[in-house]
Scaffold this active site. Structure first.
Site, PDB file in Angstrom:
ATOM      1  N   ASP A  17      42.825  52.337  20.207  1.00 12.87           N
ATOM      2  CA  ASP A  17      42.746  52.077  21.649  1.00 12.87           C
ATOM      3  C   ASP A  17      41.483  52.654  22.286  1.00 12.87           C
ATOM      4  O   ASP A  17      41.491  53.059  23.454  1.00 12.87           O
ATOM      5  CB  ASP A  17      43.988  52.625  22.375  1.00 12.87           C
ATOM      6  CG  ASP A  17      45.263  52.024  21.821  1.00 12.87           C
ATOM      7  OD1 ASP A  17      45.233  50.842  21.432  1.00 12.87           O
ATOM      8  OD2 ASP A  17      46.279  52.744  21.764  1.00 12.87           O
ATOM      9  N   GLU A  18      40.388  52.661  21.552  1.00 13.88           N
ATOM     10  CA  GLU A  18      39.126  53.209  22.076  1.00 13.88           C
ATOM     11  C   GLU A  18      38.407  52.206  22.980  1.00 13.88           C
ATOM     12  O   GLU A  18      37.331  52.505  23.509  1.00 13.88           O
ATOM     13  CB  GLU A  18      38.197  53.591  20.917  1.00 13.88           C
ATOM     14  CG  GLU A  18      38.729  54.658  19.972  1.00 13.88           C
ATOM     15  CD  GLU A  18      39.512  54.077  18.804  1.00 13.88           C
ATOM     16  OE1 GLU A  18      39.849  52.874  18.831  1.00 13.88           O
ATOM     17  OE2 GLU A  18      39.804  54.843  17.856  1.00 13.88           O
ATOM     18  N   ALA A  19      38.976  51.008  23.124  1.00 16.53           N
ATOM     19  CA  ALA A  19      38.369  49.897  23.876  1.00 16.53           C
ATOM     20  C   ALA A  19      37.389  49.115  23.003  1.00 16.53           C
ATOM     21  O   ALA A  19      36.333  48.673  23.449  1.00 16.53           O
ATOM     22  CB  ALA A  19      37.705  50.369  25.174  1.00 16.53           C
ATOM     23  N   LYS A  20      37.820  48.893  21.760  1.00 19.49           N
ATOM     24  CA  LYS A  20      37.042  48.074  20.827  1.00 19.49           C
ATOM     25  C   LYS A  20      36.934  46.647  21.338  1.00 19.49           C
ATOM     26  O   LYS A  20      35.907  45.998  21.208  1.00 19.49           O
ATOM     27  CB  LYS A  20      37.729  48.062  19.443  1.00 19.49           C
ATOM     28  CG  LYS A  20      37.854  49.433  18.822  1.00 19.49           C
ATOM     29  CD  LYS A  20      38.668  49.415  17.541  1.00 19.49           C
ATOM     30  CE  LYS A  20      40.150  49.197  17.714  1.00 19.49           C
ATOM     31  NZ  LYS A  20      40.886  50.269  18.398  1.00 19.49           N
ATOM     32  N   GLY A  44      46.391  46.037  19.737  1.00 21.24           N
ATOM     33  CA  GLY A  44      46.415  45.463  21.088  1.00 21.24           C
ATOM     34  C   GLY A  44      45.038  45.665  21.683  1.00 21.24           C
ATOM     35  O   GLY A  44      44.671  46.784  22.015  1.00 21.24           O
ATOM     36  N   HIS A  45      44.249  44.604  21.728  1.00 14.91           N
ATOM     37  CA  HIS A  45      42.865  44.698  22.199  1.00 14.91           C
ATOM     38  C   HIS A  45      42.733  43.991  23.547  1.00 14.91           C
ATOM     39  O   HIS A  45      43.145  42.835  23.679  1.00 14.91           O
ATOM     40  CB  HIS A  45      41.906  44.070  21.178  1.00 14.91           C
ATOM     41  CG  HIS A  45      41.931  44.777  19.844  1.00 14.91           C
ATOM     42  ND1 HIS A  45      41.211  44.365  18.761  1.00 14.91           N
ATOM     43  CD2 HIS A  45      42.597  45.894  19.442  1.00 14.91           C
ATOM     44  CE1 HIS A  45      41.428  45.190  17.748  1.00 14.91           C
ATOM     45  NE2 HIS A  45      42.279  46.117  18.139  1.00 14.91           N
ATOM     46  N   THR A 133      54.576  51.266  15.482  1.00 16.19           N
ATOM     47  CA  THR A 133      54.733  50.256  16.532  1.00 16.19           C
ATOM     48  C   THR A 133      55.979  49.391  16.288  1.00 16.19           C
ATOM     49  O   THR A 133      56.288  48.527  17.110  1.00 16.19           O
ATOM     50  CB  THR A 133      53.503  49.330  16.592  1.00 16.19           C
ATOM     51  OG1 THR A 133      53.364  48.691  15.318  1.00 16.19           O
ATOM     52  CG2 THR A 133      52.238  50.108  16.907  1.00 16.19           C
ATOM     53  N   GLN A 233      43.039  49.393  14.975  1.00 18.19           N
ATOM     54  CA  GLN A 233      43.421  50.800  14.884  1.00 18.19           C
ATOM     55  C   GLN A 233      42.146  51.663  14.954  1.00 18.19           C
ATOM     56  O   GLN A 233      41.095  51.163  15.315  1.00 18.19           O
ATOM     57  CB  GLN A 233      44.208  51.099  13.590  1.00 18.19           C
ATOM     58  CG  GLN A 233      45.608  50.528  13.564  1.00 18.19           C
ATOM     59  CD  GLN A 233      45.660  49.041  13.256  1.00 18.19           C
ATOM     60  OE1 GLN A 233      45.185  48.615  12.226  1.00 18.19           O
ATOM     61  NE2 GLN A 233      46.244  48.262  14.135  1.00 18.19           N
ATOM     62  N   GLY A 314      53.953  49.745  25.076  1.00 15.02           N
ATOM     63  CA  GLY A 314      54.139  50.305  26.414  1.00 15.02           C
ATOM     64  C   GLY A 314      54.421  51.810  26.412  1.00 15.02           C
ATOM     65  O   GLY A 314      54.642  52.408  27.463  1.00 15.02           O
TER      66      GLY A 314
HETATM   67  P1  GDP Z   1      41.383  48.637  21.808  1.00 23.01           P
HETATM   68  O1  GDP Z   1      42.685  48.555  21.112  1.00 23.01           O
HETATM   69  O2  GDP Z   1      40.449  49.599  21.140  1.00 23.01           O
HETATM   70  O3  GDP Z   1      40.717  47.309  22.040  1.00 23.01           O
HETATM   71  O4  GDP Z   1      41.689  49.271  23.253  1.00 23.01           O
HETATM   72  P2  GDP Z   1      42.919  48.881  24.237  1.00 23.01           P
HETATM   73  O5  GDP Z   1      42.656  47.569  24.830  1.00 23.01           O
HETATM   74  O6  GDP Z   1      44.208  49.097  23.569  1.00 23.01           O
HETATM   75  O7  GDP Z   1      42.797  50.043  25.309  1.00 23.01           O
HETATM   76  C1  GDP Z   1      41.672  50.237  26.090  1.00 23.01           C
HETATM   77  C2  GDP Z   1      42.060  50.112  27.564  1.00 23.01           C
HETATM   78  O8  GDP Z   1      41.029  50.641  28.387  1.00 23.01           O
HETATM   79  C3  GDP Z   1      42.246  48.682  28.032  1.00 23.01           C
HETATM   80  O9  GDP Z   1      43.253  48.631  28.973  1.00 23.01           O
HETATM   81  C4  GDP Z   1      40.888  48.339  28.656  1.00 23.01           C
HETATM   82  O10 GDP Z   1      40.965  47.317  29.615  1.00 23.01           O
HETATM   83  C5  GDP Z   1      40.545  49.650  29.296  1.00 23.01           C
HETATM   84  N1  GDP Z   1      39.110  49.951  29.398  1.00 23.01           N
HETATM   85  C6  GDP Z   1      38.098  49.585  28.583  1.00 23.01           C
HETATM   86  N2  GDP Z   1      36.947  50.180  28.952  1.00 23.01           N
HETATM   87  C7  GDP Z   1      37.232  50.919  30.044  1.00 23.01           C
HETATM   88  C8  GDP Z   1      36.465  51.797  30.869  1.00 23.01           C
HETATM   89  O11 GDP Z   1      35.292  52.037  30.658  1.00 23.01           O
HETATM   90  N3  GDP Z   1      37.130  52.386  31.902  1.00 23.01           N
HETATM   91  C9  GDP Z   1      38.435  52.184  32.159  1.00 23.01           C
HETATM   92  N4  GDP Z   1      38.975  52.802  33.186  1.00 23.01           N
HETATM   93  N5  GDP Z   1      39.199  51.376  31.391  1.00 23.01           N
HETATM   94  C10 GDP Z   1      38.603  50.777  30.339  1.00 23.01           C
HETATM   95  P1  IMO Z   2      44.479  49.136  18.246  1.00 27.17           P
HETATM   96  O1  IMO Z   2      43.834  48.137  17.329  1.00 27.17           O
HETATM   97  C1  IMO Z   2      46.782  52.835  18.639  1.00 27.17           C
HETATM   98  C2  IMO Z   2      49.595  53.775  15.409  1.00 27.17           C
HETATM   99  C3  IMO Z   2      51.065  53.806  15.779  1.00 27.17           C
HETATM  100  C4  IMO Z   2      51.544  54.875  14.813  1.00 27.17           C
HETATM  101  C5  IMO Z   2      50.738  54.580  13.566  1.00 27.17           C
HETATM  102  C6  IMO Z   2      51.467  53.730  12.539  1.00 27.17           C
HETATM  103  O2  IMO Z   2      44.987  48.585  19.523  1.00 27.17           O
HETATM  104  O3  IMO Z   2      43.588  50.333  18.407  1.00 27.17           O
HETATM  105  P2  IMO Z   2      52.044  51.122  12.447  1.00 27.17           P
HETATM  106  O4  IMO Z   2      52.847  50.273  13.368  1.00 27.17           O
HETATM  107  O5  IMO Z   2      50.641  50.691  12.267  1.00 27.17           O
HETATM  108  O6  IMO Z   2      52.721  51.358  11.133  1.00 27.17           O
HETATM  109  O7  IMO Z   2      52.015  52.569  13.168  1.00 27.17           O
HETATM  110  O8  IMO Z   2      49.575  53.904  13.998  1.00 27.17           O
HETATM  111  N1  IMO Z   2      48.871  52.516  15.746  1.00 27.17           N
HETATM  112  C7  IMO Z   2      48.023  52.390  16.776  1.00 27.17           C
HETATM  113  N2  IMO Z   2      47.690  53.261  17.745  1.00 27.17           N
HETATM  114  N3  IMO Z   2      46.177  51.630  18.587  1.00 27.17           N
HETATM  115  C8  IMO Z   2      46.475  50.757  17.601  1.00 27.17           C
HETATM  116  O9  IMO Z   2      45.811  49.592  17.434  1.00 27.17           O
HETATM  117  C9  IMO Z   2      47.470  51.106  16.655  1.00 27.17           C
HETATM  118  N4  IMO Z   2      48.019  50.478  15.610  1.00 27.17           N
HETATM  119  C10 IMO Z   2      48.868  51.357  15.045  1.00 27.17           C
HETATM  120  O10 IMO Z   2      51.244  54.189  17.120  1.00 27.17           O
HETATM  121  O11 IMO Z   2      51.168  56.151  15.266  1.00 27.17           O
HETATM  122 MG    MG Z   3      44.716  48.884  21.512  1.00 30.02          MG
END
Ligand code: GDP
Ligand code: IMO
Ligand code: MG
Length: 436
Positions: A17-20, A44-45, A133, A233, A314
């Protein structure tokens, strides 16, 4: 970095969830293919274009751009109803998914019994839960490696064969699920013929996408096309190098690209590591810099402002300070050329910021990251403290728009990780980006 190599990888350097998704969307136009090489519907991207927000789980982020070919590589585990649901949601929003999507015939299929098996181990009373998840990821990869029960996407195209496979596998699964329930409640049992009919219905719709994606990508490379790999991930969730056993079941590091797509790593010219300006983690496992400071603390404030709730489940994400020990470890493993620092805007308004620069373990200081969970559990963070800033960053568009304290914070991250910062993100929208 080798500028002549045609492939780039975007990889998360923390716990996901680094905002890839935002970075892949930002640079995607320079490529002809966007390829997912690991994971499955656990990802979840998010991509934000103005007032439109897209959340992608199995589909590569590139699918939003019709000129790109999006590829679900052989390294993935695919749950067909989720994939079809995602396609339908995009179509309903006016985004067409057709020839621009390819699904590897070698990817593995998730079945409902995988989720049931996972539920039994995750919800047991022995405290061994990983906090997954719940999407059946682990049991599906177990079947892939175990061989006797794994079923691949390509098998959907052979109805008689699929029926035979399910009639062998499902009774075994039923026995396993029954045993795992160990007399607690009434375990779910599956009918192989019903499952076969259900998956053949999905096959009808998925057929046009299913192909040998490895040959497709290799042909693309011969024709001079460029490929963007979208990691799912984060590196600390990598099955080999992450905080085992609190990890996912695939190689999220770029090491997963060769096996998860069939593209040899020598084609990789640029590796972009994505980090948040702080740290989050969903699920269980050690997290030395976690801010566990209650409902009025800084952790909760960051969670609220950063909307740190899982995209897939969530669940509230655990929040903590930036850990440079962990990121230096993953940046080296991933071989990154640059890092992008995301969600910097979320830290506005804090008087002081901390960055973890080392650990204390058994009375000794160390800057080494022990990735085994039981060792990491014993590490206490050592922090650098930096001044915060009060300005709202969300309208910053160039380096000079950032307050001196914010620039100093980013520079310190770069110095500690020993990698240049190429992008700072100050909001979810693609416009809210500062090129460094
Ligand atoms: P991913 O899984 O690495 O693609 O990241 P996620 O989408 O799960 O989580 C990143 C969240 O941060 C998302 O809700 C993005 O819309 C949000 N986001 C991305 N860049 C920024 C930023 O610079 N600032 C803020 N406030 N939100 C951001
Ligand atoms: P994105 O691509 C954050 C975490 C789960 C759990 C562990 C194992 O959005 O960054 P799993 O269901 O893969 O067997 O769960 O990995 N996890 C994530 N955490 N972002 C994800 O994907 C994740 N995909 C799995 O929360 O700790
Ligand atoms: Mg994500």
């Amino acid at each position: 970095m080798n500028a002549h190599s045609p492939c780039t990888c975007v990889v998360g350097l923390q716990w996901g969830d680094e905002a890839k998704g935002k970075i892949v969307d930002l640079i995607g136009d320079d490529y002809q293919f966007v390829v997912r090489y690991n994971g499955g519907p656990n990802a979840g991207h998010t991509v934000v274009w103005g007032d439109r927000t897209f959340k992608l789980s199995l589909l590569p982020t590139g699918v939003l751009k019709p000129t790109l070919r999006s590829v679900i590589g052989n390294g993935l585990v695919v749950y067909p109803p989720r994939l079809l649901e995602e396609i339908d949601q995009l179509e309903a929003g006016g985004i067409h998914v057709g020839d621009n999507l390819a699904l590897s015939d070698h990817a593995h299929l998730i079945f409902p019994y995988h989720m049931e098996q996972e539920r039994a181990t995750e919800h047991g009373e022995d405290g061994s839960a990983i906090g997954t998840t719940g999407r059946g990821i682990g049991p599906c990869y177990q079947d892939k490696v175990g061989r006797s029960d794994g079923i691949r996407v390509g098998e959907l195209l052979h109805p008689q064969h699929l029926g035979e496979r399910l009639r062998t596998v499902v009774p075994r699964k039923n026995r396993i699920i029954h045993a795992l329930a160990n007399g607690n409640g009434k375990p779910c049992q599956f009918d192989p013929n019903e499952l076969c009919d259900e998956y053949l219905r999905y096959a009808e719709r998925l057929k046009p996408f299913i192909t040998d994606t490895t040959s497709m990508l290799q042909k693309g490379l011969r024709e001079g096309k460029r490929i963007l790999f979208e990691g799912a991930q984060g590196s600390l969730l990598d099955i080999d190098f992450g905080t085992y056993p609190y990890v996912t079941s695939s190689n999220s590091l770029p090491g997963g690209i060769w096996n998860g797509s069939g593209v040899p790593s020598r084609h990789l010219g640029r590796i972009i590591g994505v980090v948040k300006a702080y740290t989050t983690r969903v699920g269980r496992g050690p997290f030395p810099s976690e801010l566990d400071d209650g409902p009025t603390g800084i952790g909760e404030r960051i969670r609220k402002i950063g909307r740190e709730y899982g995209t897939v489940t969530g669940r509230p994400r655990r929040v903590g300070w930036f850990d440079s020990v962990a990121v230096r470890y993953t940046a080296a493993l991933a071989g990154v050329d640059e890092i992008t620092v995301m969600l910097l805007d979320v830290l506005s308004g804090l008087k002081e910021l901390r960055i973890c620069t080392g650990y204390e373990v058994d009375g000794k200081k160390t800057a080494h990251f022990p990735s085994d969970a039981f060792l990491l559990e014993r590490c206490r963070p050592i922090y650098d403290t930096l001044p915060g800033w009060s300005a709202d960053l969300t309208k910053a568009r160039k380096k000079g728009d950032l307050p001196a304290e914010a620039r100093r914070y980013v520079d310190r991250i770069s110095e500690l990780v020993d990698v240049p910062v190429s992008v700072v993100s100050v909001g979810p929208d693609r416009e809210q980006t500062v090129m460094m």
